[in-house]
Structure formats: structure tokens, C-alpha cells
Design a protein around this motif. Structure first.
Motif, PDB file in Angstrom:
ATOM      1  N   ILE A 100      -5.169  -7.372  -3.547  1.00  0.00           N
ATOM      2  CA  ILE A 100      -5.324  -6.298  -2.551  1.00  0.00           C
ATOM      3  C   ILE A 100      -4.234  -6.432  -1.477  1.00  0.00           C
ATOM      4  O   ILE A 100      -3.929  -7.539  -1.027  1.00  0.00           O
ATOM      5  N   HIS A 110       0.859  -1.197   0.000  1.00  0.00           N
ATOM      6  CA  HIS A 110       0.000   0.000   0.000  1.00  0.00           C
ATOM      7  C   HIS A 110       0.894   1.245   0.000  1.00  0.00           C
ATOM      8  O   HIS A 110       2.115   1.151   0.055  1.00  0.00           O
ATOM      9  N   LYS A 121      -3.286  -6.074  -9.174  1.00  0.00           N
ATOM     10  CA  LYS A 121      -2.571  -6.939  -8.209  1.00  0.00           C
ATOM     11  C   LYS A 121      -3.519  -7.364  -7.081  1.00  0.00           C
ATOM     12  O   LYS A 121      -4.568  -6.722  -6.863  1.00  0.00           O
ATOM     13  N   ALA A 159      -4.909   8.005  -0.182  1.00  0.00           N
ATOM     14  CA  ALA A 159      -4.371   6.991  -1.108  1.00  0.00           C
ATOM     15  C   ALA A 159      -5.416   5.908  -1.397  1.00  0.00           C
ATOM     16  O   ALA A 159      -5.314   5.194  -2.394  1.00  0.00           O
ATOM     17  N   THR A 208      -4.151  -5.045   1.691  1.00  0.00           N
ATOM     18  CA  THR A 208      -4.571  -5.171   3.101  1.00  0.00           C
ATOM     19  C   THR A 208      -4.941  -6.629   3.361  1.00  0.00           C
ATOM     20  O   THR A 208      -5.885  -7.146   2.760  1.00  0.00           O
ATOM     21  N   PRO A 232      -5.278   2.890  -8.640  1.00  0.00           N
ATOM     22  CA  PRO A 232      -4.574   2.160  -7.581  1.00  0.00           C
ATOM     23  C   PRO A 232      -4.664   0.647  -7.765  1.00  0.00           C
ATOM     24  O   PRO A 232      -5.750   0.110  -7.999  1.00  0.00           O
ATOM     25  N   GLY A 233      -3.510  -0.003  -7.701  1.00  0.00           N
ATOM     26  CA  GLY A 233      -3.479  -1.464  -7.784  1.00  0.00           C
ATOM     27  C   GLY A 233      -3.227  -2.010  -9.176  1.00  0.00           C
ATOM     28  O   GLY A 233      -2.967  -3.204  -9.338  1.00  0.00           O
ATOM     29  N   VAL A 239     -11.019  -7.006  -6.331  1.00  0.00           N
ATOM     30  CA  VAL A 239     -11.725  -5.866  -6.950  1.00  0.00           C
ATOM     31  C   VAL A 239     -11.492  -5.792  -8.463  1.00  0.00           C
ATOM     32  O   VAL A 239     -11.588  -4.722  -9.052  1.00  0.00           O
ATOM     33  N   ALA A 264      -8.535   3.760  -2.591  1.00  0.00           N
ATOM     34  CA  ALA A 264      -9.223   3.753  -3.888  1.00  0.00           C
ATOM     35  C   ALA A 264     -10.654   4.265  -3.802  1.00  0.00           C
ATOM     36  O   ALA A 264     -11.375   4.276  -4.795  1.00  0.00           O
ATOM     37  N   LYS A 292      -1.044  -2.843 -12.235  1.00  0.00           N
ATOM     38  CA  LYS A 292       0.406  -3.016 -12.352  1.00  0.00           C
ATOM     39  C   LYS A 292       0.879  -3.311 -13.765  1.00  0.00           C
ATOM     40  O   LYS A 292       2.097  -3.378 -14.005  1.00  0.00           O
ATOM     41  N   SER A 329     -11.451  -4.183   4.397  1.00  0.00           N
ATOM     42  CA  SER A 329     -10.888  -4.260   3.062  1.00  0.00           C
ATOM     43  C   SER A 329     -11.634  -5.214   2.137  1.00  0.00           C
ATOM     44  O   SER A 329     -12.379  -6.090   2.585  1.00  0.00           O
ATOM     45  N   ASP A 330     -11.391  -5.035   0.840  1.00  0.00           N
ATOM     46  CA  ASP A 330     -11.921  -5.957  -0.170  1.00  0.00           C
ATOM     47  C   ASP A 330     -11.004  -7.173  -0.286  1.00  0.00           C
ATOM     48  O   ASP A 330      -9.820  -7.110   0.089  1.00  0.00           O
TER      49      ASP A 330
HETATM   50  C1  LIG Z   1     -11.901  -0.242  -6.880  1.00  0.00           C
HETATM   51  C2  LIG Z   1     -10.698  -0.498  -6.011  1.00  0.00           C
HETATM   52  C3  LIG Z   1     -10.879  -0.893  -4.684  1.00  0.00           C
HETATM   53  C4  LIG Z   1      -9.779  -1.148  -3.874  1.00  0.00           C
HETATM   54  N1  LIG Z   1      -9.989  -1.567  -2.585  1.00  0.00           N
HETATM   55  C5  LIG Z   1      -8.918  -1.816  -1.794  1.00  0.00           C
HETATM   56  C6  LIG Z   1      -9.110  -2.287  -0.454  1.00  0.00           C
HETATM   57  O1  LIG Z   1     -10.237  -2.480   0.024  1.00  0.00           O
HETATM   58  N2  LIG Z   1      -7.994  -2.521   0.313  1.00  0.00           N
HETATM   59  C7  LIG Z   1      -6.723  -2.334  -0.163  1.00  0.00           C
HETATM   60  O2  LIG Z   1      -5.762  -2.567   0.550  1.00  0.00           O
HETATM   61  N3  LIG Z   1      -6.526  -1.910  -1.446  1.00  0.00           N
HETATM   62  C8  LIG Z   1      -7.576  -1.646  -2.255  1.00  0.00           C
HETATM   63  N4  LIG Z   1      -7.354  -1.213  -3.542  1.00  0.00           N
HETATM   64  C9  LIG Z   1      -5.984  -1.069  -4.036  1.00  0.00           C
HETATM   65  C10 LIG Z   1      -5.223   0.033  -3.316  1.00  0.00           C
HETATM   66  O3  LIG Z   1      -5.935   1.242  -3.366  1.00  0.00           O
HETATM   67  C11 LIG Z   1      -3.811   0.189  -3.892  1.00  0.00           C
HETATM   68  O4  LIG Z   1      -3.165  -1.038  -3.918  1.00  0.00           O
HETATM   69  C12 LIG Z   1      -3.009   1.180  -3.045  1.00  0.00           C
HETATM   70  O5  LIG Z   1      -3.589   2.471  -3.143  1.00  0.00           O
HETATM   71  C13 LIG Z   1      -1.537   1.274  -3.443  1.00  0.00           C
HETATM   72  O6  LIG Z   1      -1.399   1.656  -4.753  1.00  0.00           O
HETATM   73  P1  LIG Z   1      -0.609   0.747  -5.804  1.00  0.00           P
HETATM   74  O7  LIG Z   1      -1.137  -0.653  -5.608  1.00  0.00           O
HETATM   75  O8  LIG Z   1      -0.999   1.280  -7.151  1.00  0.00           O
HETATM   76  O9  LIG Z   1       0.838   0.820  -5.502  1.00  0.00           O
HETATM   77  C14 LIG Z   1      -8.456  -0.978  -4.389  1.00  0.00           C
HETATM   78  C15 LIG Z   1      -8.291  -0.558  -5.714  1.00  0.00           C
HETATM   79  C16 LIG Z   1      -9.393  -0.326  -6.525  1.00  0.00           C
HETATM   80  C17 LIG Z   1      -9.183   0.100  -7.955  1.00  0.00           C
END
Ligand SMILES: Cc1cc2nc3c(=O)[nH]c(=O)nc-3n(C[C@H](O)[C@H](O)[C@H](O)COP(=O)(O)O)c2cc1C
Length: 346
Positions: A273, A97, A271, A118, A275, A211-212, A302, A120, A214, A298-299
């Protein structure tokens, strides 16, 4: 130029956004925007927050009698889970994260100051903006869809549900691959004349900014690597009825940074999640002693929602390129310019 900004923390009072550059005369139905908001909150593997939030947008400016005025469109999405001042401090960064990098960058002593923005949750604002852009593009029969291709390496729906259920039981998470398609895009959007006008560059950037996400590939993408040129480039044909056309679409609808009239096809990898309910090793930022990473609600998965957010991101980029090509003040003028162009290239 079409541009937007979003603001808001995950557990703050609301998310807000301003979309500037939408032309005058476009009819906006709030229900259509809320439909997209709802889609972002769905998908197998979502967490409890999605049961709390039922996102609905309010439009604060830029509309009169449901028609755009050409002025900035202000959007408000209230957070039902507004409790930012009552939430506990977070002291062990979650690997994967923004927690640690954000903490170091901004000099905070509480990771909550990082994760609130940060998170999402911000993508809800992007989906609202994207929905308006979709409504604009639909005027020109451009439709954007997405679908899940695989999750945790599984392609079959039953298998996918099984792997998500298993991840939930194991206190783990899963990622996957989705595809976004834009149909009906006219040839000529984007340009090779400058790097920041290339449609391929702008589309991959905007999806990678979610976010997420990759990896992003356009058309055949990584599949080009082990093929010969003779087997992959999309041969050109012409018929009176169809004009120029291709029988294959390995390019994903873009050549030289410009749409070529075929469907625009992108795939992206989300990638797992970060958390985890069974957290990885981390460090207590106060004591610098070994600790388990913090746990937030957390999810589990997603990938489907990330597809919906990506549709919105693609809609913004296509709308921007479209307005760049056909004018940007009045929908009526843009339609006239578009029809003239279609006549020229037919
Ligand atoms: C729609 C959506 C929902 C997300 N929900 C979560 C979540 O519940 N818990 C979590 O840790 N990351 C969640 N993420 C991913 C994180 O926001 C993301 O991994 C984090 O901000 C770090 O950014 P990076 O993975 O791009 O480095 C979600 C992403 C998206 C697109």
C-alpha cells in the motif's frame, strides 16, 4: 454484450454501478451479493475504514420478483463515511498513488479531487457486479475462488501475520501474491480470431486494472522462462468417461486465447500500500517546497481483499465470454444452447 460502468467517490454519498447484458430469468439473492461484499472487507491488515463500512447493496432496476429482466441492473452501495465536502485539502502527493499523475492530468489544485475516485473504494462496486456474474456462472457449475500465496515474502500464516503486525508497528505496508482459480469452465470460451476476444488477454487486463496490482501471470507464467518446451506443454489424452483431458495444467486452462476445459489459474502481485504513516519525501504542490507525503486513513495489507476483487473481475470476463458463445437474452435459451454444445464436444 455484457458491460458495466461504476460511479462514485470514496467519501461521496454512494457508489453506483450499471450492469448491462445479464440475460433474463436469473434468480438473484441479495444476500449472496452481500456475502461477497463482506469478503472484500476482510483480511488481516485492514484499516479503520473497514470497521466503519459494512457494505450492503440495493438493486434499483433490472429485477422483478428477484428474477433478472434482461434490462440494465442498477446497483447502489451507500457510503457510511459520507463527508466529501468536509474533508481537508491534500497538498503533498503520496508516491505510488494516483495523486501527482492525476493532479497534473486534470489540472486540480487539491489532490483530494484525484484520490476520491482513484481510491480502491471503487472496487466495492466491481465486487457487486462480479457477484451477479458469479451467480450466473454457478448455473453452469463454474466456481471462482482465490487464496493468498505469500505476503511480504512469507508463506506461512503465522509468519504472514507477524510481518503484517511488524509493518503496522513500523508504520509501513506490505504486498504479496495471490492466486485466482476458476473451476468447471467449459472448453471454447474466448477466441484467437481477434486480439480483443482472447480470454487470456481480457483476464490479465481486468486483473491488472485493479488498483495496486503490478503483475499477472497465467498458469506457469514466468516459470516458463527457464524450461524446455518438452517439459512444460500439457500433453493431450482422451477417455470415453472424461473426453479430452490433460494430466498437467501449466497453460492455466487457456490455449490460443480459448479456455481448454482445465481449471483457469492466474496469479497476481499486489504492491505494498502506498499510503504510509511514516510518509516518504514529497513536495508541497502549492509552495513547491520539500514536504512529507500526505497521510490518509489506510490499510496495511490488502492482498486477500485484492484476491476477492480479482475473483469478481474474472467472473465478469468469464460471464462475458460465456454469453458471447451461448447467446445472451434468456437463461433458458442459454442453457439449451450450452447442453447442445456439450453433446457436440463430448
Ligand atoms: C481492496 C484494495 C484496498 C486498497 N486500500 C488502499 C489503502 O487503504 N490505501 C492506499 O494507499 N492504497 C490502497 N489500495 C491501493 C491503491 O488504490 C492503489 O495503489 C492506487 O490507486 C494507485 O494505483 P496503482 O497502485 O495501480 O498505481 C487498495 C487496493 C485494493 C485493491
Amino acid at each position: 454484450m455484457l458491460r458495466f460502468l461504476t460511479a462514485g467517490e470514496s467519501h461521496g454519498p454512494a457508489l453506483t454501478a450499471i450492469l448491462e447484458g445479464m440475460p433474463a430469468g436469473l434468480k438473484i439473492k441479495i444476500n449472496r451479493i452481500n456475502q461477497e461484499m463482506r469478503r472484500r472487507q476482510q483480511g488481516y491488515g485492514r484499516g479503520e475504514r473497514m470497521q466503519i463500512e459494512r457494505d450492503k447493496v440495493e438493486i434499483l432496476s433490472g429485477l422483478k420478483n428477484s428474477l433478472t429482466l434482461g434490462s440494465p441492473i442498477g446497483i447502489l452501495i451507500k457510503n457510511k463515511d459520507f463527508k466529501i465536502e468536509r474533508l481537508p485539502s491534500v497538498i503533498s502527493p503520496r508516491p505510488g498513488h494516483a495523486d501527482l499523475a492525476g493532479l497534473l492530468k486534470y489540472g486540480f489544485v487539491d489532490i483530494r479531487c484525484v484520490l476520491e475516485r482513484a481510491s480502491a473504494r471503487e472496487t466495492a462496486a466491481r465486487v457487486a457486479i462480479g457477484a451477479i456474474c458469479k451467480i450466473f456462472l454457478e448455473q453452469f457449475r463454474i466456481r471462482i475462488t482465490s487464496r493468498v500465496l505469500e505476503i511480504g515474502g512469507r508463506k506461512n500464516v503465522t509468519q504472514i501475520k507477524k510481518i503484517i503486525d511488524q509493518a503496522r508497528i513500523n508504520k509501513d505496508t506490505v504486498g504479496g501474491i495471490f492466486e485466482v482459480k476458476a473451476k468447471g469452465v467449459v472448453a471454447g470460451l474466448g477466441s484467437y480470431t481477434q486480439s480483443d476476444r482472447r480470454l487470456d488477454g481480457n483476464l490479465t487486463q481486468t486483473i491488472a486494472s485493479i488498483p495496486g496490482i503490478k503483475a499477472v501471470e497465467l498458469g506457469l507464467g514466468f516459470g516458463y522462462a527457464d524450461k524446455l518446451g518438452s517439459g512444460v506443454h500439457d500433453a493431450v489424452y482422451y477417455s470415453k468417461a472424461r473426453g479430452f483431458f490433460r494430466k498437467t495444467n501449466n497453460s492455466g486452462g487457456i490455449e490460443g486465447g480459448i479456455s481448454n476445459g482445465e481449471d483457469i489459474v492466474l496469479r497476481a502481485c499486489m504492491k505494498p500500500i502506498s499510503t504510509l504513516l511514516a510518509p516518504l519525501d514529497s513536495v508541497n504542490i502549492k509552495t513547491k517546497k520539500k514536504a512529507k507525503a500526505s497521510i490518509e486513513r489506510s490499510d496495511i495489507c490488502v492482498v486477500e481483499a485484492a484476491g476477492v476483487v480479482s475473483e469478481a473481475a474474472v467472473a465478469v470476463e468469464l460471464a462475458r465470454a460465456f454469453l458471447d458463445k451461448f447467446g445472451s437474452d434468456s437463461l433458458r435459451d442459454i442453457k439449451a444452447s450450452y447442453q447442445r454444445y456439450l453433446k457436440r464436444i463430448s
